[in-house]
Design an enzyme around this catalytic site. Structure first.
Site, PDB file in Angstrom:
ATOM      1  N   LYS A   1       0.830  -1.203   0.000  1.00  0.00           N
ATOM      2  CA  LYS A   1       0.000   0.000   0.000  1.00  0.00           C
ATOM      3  C   LYS A   1       0.863   1.251   0.000  1.00  0.00           C
ATOM      4  O   LYS A   1       0.621   2.184  -0.774  1.00  0.00           O
ATOM      5  CB  LYS A   1      -0.935   0.019   1.207  1.00  0.00           C
ATOM      6  CG  LYS A   1      -1.958   1.152   1.162  1.00  0.00           C
ATOM      7  CD  LYS A   1      -2.610   1.401   2.499  1.00  0.00           C
ATOM      8  CE  LYS A   1      -1.709   2.188   3.414  1.00  0.00           C
ATOM      9  NZ  LYS A   1      -2.375   2.606   4.672  1.00  0.00           N
TER      10      LYS A   1
ATOM     11  N   ASP B   1      -6.614   1.273   1.270  1.00  0.00           N
ATOM     12  CA  ASP B   1      -6.585   1.353   2.726  1.00  0.00           C
ATOM     13  C   ASP B   1      -7.935   0.918   3.269  1.00  0.00           C
ATOM     14  O   ASP B   1      -8.768   0.362   2.549  1.00  0.00           O
ATOM     15  CB  ASP B   1      -6.225   2.772   3.174  1.00  0.00           C
ATOM     16  CG  ASP B   1      -7.314   3.781   2.809  1.00  0.00           C
ATOM     17  OD1 ASP B   1      -8.292   3.412   2.122  1.00  0.00           O
ATOM     18  OD2 ASP B   1      -7.184   4.953   3.223  1.00  0.00           O
TER      19      ASP B   1
END
Length: 228
Positions: free
Chosen positions: A129, A147
């Site tokens: 991420k 997220d």
């Protein structure tokens, strides 16, 4: 609605209309982390894990007045760094990662932030991420960081499918029309942060509520559909 219910997905023409609305509302979405250069932005993203952007910005304003390169960070050292980031959760582990990734940047990348996911993920404290955020914001690549906001909002609205960040990422990359890919994660993140919130979504303020499959499901229940 049961947690394991598979929500239907929006059709391509609906996705185009959804992202056109996001684009019209916010044509050039910017990250809410403040940083003077790519290296500092990378640090801010690492610090933002399990912390708010606001808390990270408050901590890094004084830090970035004295540190703007990995060499300067190594000179500051872990003990010098901690007082700046003590207000951020998991600050000790994050300080260790920041010193280690700064060392690796100097030794392996001539002090520059690398521009590939594979190289970024060799840095301590940098997962997929974080790498995707840096690729998207710093290098303007259509990467798709997922997220908690995107993981919640995308299946709920019917924009993408998946129960894990990787599944939602792959679904978004396959489904979002190419012309919206660069800013898609910004729009969806902001939507989840300020409108489609976890505890009490502000459906009355939602610009895509007429497309939202969760709202449609609540009003007119429909059978689950297969996802792709």
């Amino acid at each position: 609605m049961a947690d394991d219910t598979v929500m239907p997905l929006l059709e391509h023409r609906e996705l185009v209309l959804v992202f056109e609305r996001f684009k019209k509302q916010n044509p050039n979405p910017l990250p809410e982390l403040d940083a003077p250069n790519p290296y500092c932005f990378l640090l801010s993203v690492v610090l933002s894990a399990q912390a708010t952007d606001k808390s990270v910005n408050a901590a890094t304003v004084p830090l970035y007045k004295i540190v703007q390169s990995p060499q300067q960070m190594l000179e500051l050292g872990k003990e010098g760094l901690i007082p700046y980031i003590r207000s951020i959760g998991l600050y000790n582990n994050k300080a260790e990662h920041i010193i280690a990734l700064s060392k690796k940047l100097v030794e392996d990348f001539h002090g520059e932030v690398p521009a590939t996911r594979e190289e970024l993920m060799t840095l301590p404290g940098v997962g997929r991420k974080t790498a995707n955020v840096v690729l998207n914001v710093v290098f303007h690549q259509p990467a798709m960081p997922v997220d908690t906001h995107l993981l919640r909002v995308c299946p709920k609205t019917g924009i993408a499918a998946g129960k894990t960040p990787r599944e939602v990422e792959e679904s978004l990359l396959a489904r979002v029309p190419e012309e919206y890919l660069l800013f898609a994660h910004h729009w969806l993140l902001l939507h989840g942060r300020y409108v489609c919130t976890a505890r009490k979504p502000h459906c009355g303020d939602c610009i895509i509520s007429d497309f939202c499959v969760y709202r449609r499901y609540q009003v007119n229940p429909m059978p689950a559909a297969k996802v792709w």
